[in-house]
Design a protein around this motif. Structure first.
Motif, short mmCIF file in Angstrom:
data_model
loop_
_atom_site.label_atom_id
_atom_site.label_comp_id
_atom_site.label_asym_id
_atom_site.label_seq_id
_atom_site.Cartn_x
_atom_site.Cartn_y
_atom_site.Cartn_z
N PHE A 137 22.56 2.59 15.97
CA PHE A 137 23.31 1.67 15.13
C PHE A 137 24.22 0.72 15.92
O PHE A 137 24.76 -0.23 15.36
CB PHE A 137 24.14 2.44 14.09
N ALA A 138 24.37 0.96 17.21
CA ALA A 138 25.19 0.04 18.03
C ALA A 138 24.78 0.17 19.49
O ALA A 138 24.48 1.26 19.96
CB ALA A 138 26.68 0.36 17.87
N GLN A 139 24.77 -0.95 20.18
CA GLN A 139 24.41 -0.99 21.60
C GLN A 139 25.64 -1.40 22.41
O GLN A 139 26.38 -2.30 22.02
CB GLN A 139 23.28 -1.99 21.82
N LEU A 140 25.86 -0.74 23.55
CA LEU A 140 27.04 -1.03 24.37
C LEU A 140 26.70 -1.79 25.65
O LEU A 140 27.43 -2.70 26.04
CB LEU A 140 27.78 0.26 24.74
N THR A 141 25.61 -1.41 26.31
CA THR A 141 25.26 -2.04 27.59
C THR A 141 23.87 -2.64 27.53
O THR A 141 23.00 -2.14 26.82
CB THR A 141 25.33 -1.03 28.75
N LYS A 142 23.66 -3.69 28.32
CA LYS A 142 22.38 -4.41 28.26
C LYS A 142 21.67 -4.51 29.61
O LYS A 142 20.74 -5.30 29.78
CB LYS A 142 22.59 -5.81 27.68
N ARG A 143 22.15 -3.74 30.58
CA ARG A 143 21.48 -3.65 31.87
C ARG A 143 21.61 -2.23 32.39
O ARG A 143 22.44 -1.46 31.93
CB ARG A 143 22.13 -4.59 32.90
N ASP A 144 20.79 -1.91 33.38
CA ASP A 144 20.95 -0.65 34.10
C ASP A 144 22.29 -0.71 34.83
O ASP A 144 22.61 -1.69 35.48
CB ASP A 144 19.79 -0.50 35.10
N GLY A 145 23.06 0.35 34.72
CA GLY A 145 24.39 0.36 35.34
C GLY A 145 24.44 1.10 36.65
O GLY A 145 25.53 1.34 37.20
N SER A 146 23.29 1.49 37.18
CA SER A 146 23.30 2.26 38.42
C SER A 146 23.04 1.38 39.64
O SER A 146 22.56 0.25 39.53
CB SER A 146 22.26 3.39 38.36
N PHE A 147 23.38 1.94 40.79
CA PHE A 147 23.23 1.23 42.06
C PHE A 147 22.45 2.10 43.04
O PHE A 147 22.59 3.32 43.04
CB PHE A 147 24.62 0.90 42.64
N LEU A 148 21.64 1.46 43.86
CA LEU A 148 20.92 2.18 44.90
C LEU A 148 21.86 2.39 46.08
O LEU A 148 22.44 1.44 46.60
CB LEU A 148 19.68 1.41 45.35
N VAL A 149 22.01 3.64 46.48
CA VAL A 149 22.88 4.00 47.60
C VAL A 149 22.02 4.57 48.72
O VAL A 149 21.16 5.43 48.48
CB VAL A 149 23.94 5.04 47.16
N GLY A 150 22.23 4.06 49.95
CA GLY A 150 21.48 4.53 51.11
C GLY A 150 22.38 5.19 52.13
O GLY A 150 23.60 5.25 51.96
N ARG A 151 21.77 5.65 53.19
CA ARG A 151 22.53 6.38 54.22
C ARG A 151 23.13 5.47 55.28
O ARG A 151 23.97 5.90 56.07
CB ARG A 151 21.63 7.43 54.88
N LYS A 152 22.68 4.22 55.33
CA LYS A 152 23.20 3.30 56.34
C LYS A 152 23.31 1.91 55.73
O LYS A 152 22.63 1.60 54.75
CB LYS A 152 22.29 3.27 57.57
N PRO A 153 24.17 1.05 56.29
CA PRO A 153 24.28 -0.31 55.77
C PRO A 153 22.95 -1.07 55.96
O PRO A 153 22.34 -0.98 57.02
CB PRO A 153 25.39 -0.93 56.62
N GLU A 154 22.52 -1.76 54.92
CA GLU A 154 21.32 -2.61 55.01
C GLU A 154 21.68 -3.94 54.34
O GLU A 154 21.32 -4.18 53.20
CB GLU A 154 20.13 -1.94 54.34
N PRO A 155 22.43 -4.80 55.06
CA PRO A 155 22.96 -6.03 54.45
C PRO A 155 21.90 -6.96 53.89
O PRO A 155 22.15 -7.72 52.96
CB PRO A 155 23.73 -6.69 55.60
N ASP A 156 20.69 -6.92 54.44
CA ASP A 156 19.60 -7.77 53.94
C ASP A 156 18.57 -6.93 53.18
O ASP A 156 17.37 -7.18 53.27
CB ASP A 156 18.94 -8.50 55.11
N PHE A 157 19.07 -5.96 52.43
CA PHE A 157 18.18 -5.00 51.77
C PHE A 157 17.12 -5.67 50.92
O PHE A 157 17.39 -6.59 50.14
CB PHE A 157 18.99 -4.04 50.89
#
Length: 321
Positions: free
Chosen positions: A94-114
């Motif tokens: 009856f009601a929607q709150l969010t309109k996108r996936d709210g998760s983030f991909l997390v890795g073990r090292k920085p990948e600035p140009d992922f």
């Protein structure tokens, strides 16, 4: 089911109606809900909210169907599955709150140009098989030419609430996490946020409120008041800054500092994650069912008219200016 009780009632008054609400998890992603709670919007509508953490959409839906709670808040895929099982007293969104996936991909090292191609040959801890987070991850991977099960392994064996711990304990190469958990892992130096899955997936009805058909039919006034409060929360986050949002929801996140909450609220604002109105439209549900089909989790689409009502959202939109 872990339970956190949040009561909002006037001193000594008993004219507030209690509504038992189970949320899928505690996340800044659901800021409009916590704004509605903490700013007193439910109280304005005469409602007292008893809030519990279901820790997974399947568990939330079980609580709704068994009558342990009145309203569930999770991915609407749960309502689709229940309808397709043939239950007469099925859940209706009856009601929607969010309109996108709210998760983030997390890795073990920085990948600035992922790039998503970087995950080939790796393992991603992706959440429960058949849940919206895991299916949306699969959708994004396929859109970027990466085939789950072939190019990359998605580990679906880890319970939702334990994913961060499994990753920081050495399991997997990547993990999908919600906020503020993703930022906490990064702050501790145990991982790095590499990509917004919601930004790459496009708009999808990600989290919504639902109740049993019988409950809605018997409690229309409550449903309207609840939807009004949620819409007030949606309007509030649209017109306030990340700093103001962080301050408004701080009491719901006692273990997070204001700086982190502000950063996370800013991130969700920038990715346009929050619905401006609570009505779920037909095209949105169609995209979700497409994603479910792509993931091999849906053989038959559920009719929009059977599992969604916009009755209360439409009135809230007209009434609240």
């Amino acid at each position: 089911m872990s339970v956190i009780l949040v009561f909002f009632s006037a001193c000594g008054k008993s004219d507030y109606q209690k509504v038992r609400l189970s949320e899928v998890t505690r996340s800044v992603f659901y800021a409009p809900q916590y704004v509605a709670l903490n700013q007193g919007f439910f109280k304005e509508e005469g409602l007292e909210i008893e809030l519990s953490n279901g820790q997974g959409a399947d568990k939330v839906m079980t609580s709704v169907l068994s009558g342990q709670v009145d309203i569930g808040f999770s991915g609407p895929e749960a309502a689709i599955y229940v309808y397709n099982e043939g239950k007469e007293d099925h859940a209706i969104v009856f009601a929607q709150l969010t309109k996108r996936d709210g998760s983030f991909l997390v890795g073990r090292k920085p990948e600035p140009d992922f790039k998503w191609s970087y995950v080939k040959g790796k393992t991603i801890i992706g959440g429960r098989k058949g849940g919206v987070p895991e299916m949306t991850l699969e959708y994004v991977l396929k859109q970027n030419g990466v085939i789950p099960g072939q190019d990359v392994k998605i580990d679906t064996s880890v319970q939702f609430a334990l994913m961060a711990g499994a990753f920081t304990g050495g399991q997997g190469d990547y993990v999908t996490l919600f906020e503020p958990v993703a930022s906490s892992v990064e702050k501790e130096g145990k991982g790095y946020i590499l990509a917004s899955i919601g930004k790459d997936s496009g708009e999808i009805p990600y989290t919504a409120y639902y109740a049993k058909k019988s409950y809605i039919e018997k409690n229309k006034e409550v449903m309207q008041k609840f939807t009004n409060a949620i819409y007030k929360g949606q309007k509030w986050v649209q017109s306030h800054t990340p700093e103001e949002i962080a301050n408004a929801i701080k009491s719901s996140f006692p273990d997070s500092d204001l700086e982190t909450l502000t950063q996370v609220a800013k991130r969700y604002k920038e990715t346009d994650s929050w619905c401006q109105v609570p009505a779920m439209n037909k095209d949105s549900l169609g995209l979700l069912q497409k994603v479910m089909k792509w993931a091999g989790e849906l053989q038959k689409e559920a009719p929009y008219e059977k599992i969604v009502t916009t009755e209360f959202a439409d009135i809230a939109y007209e009434k609240i200016k």
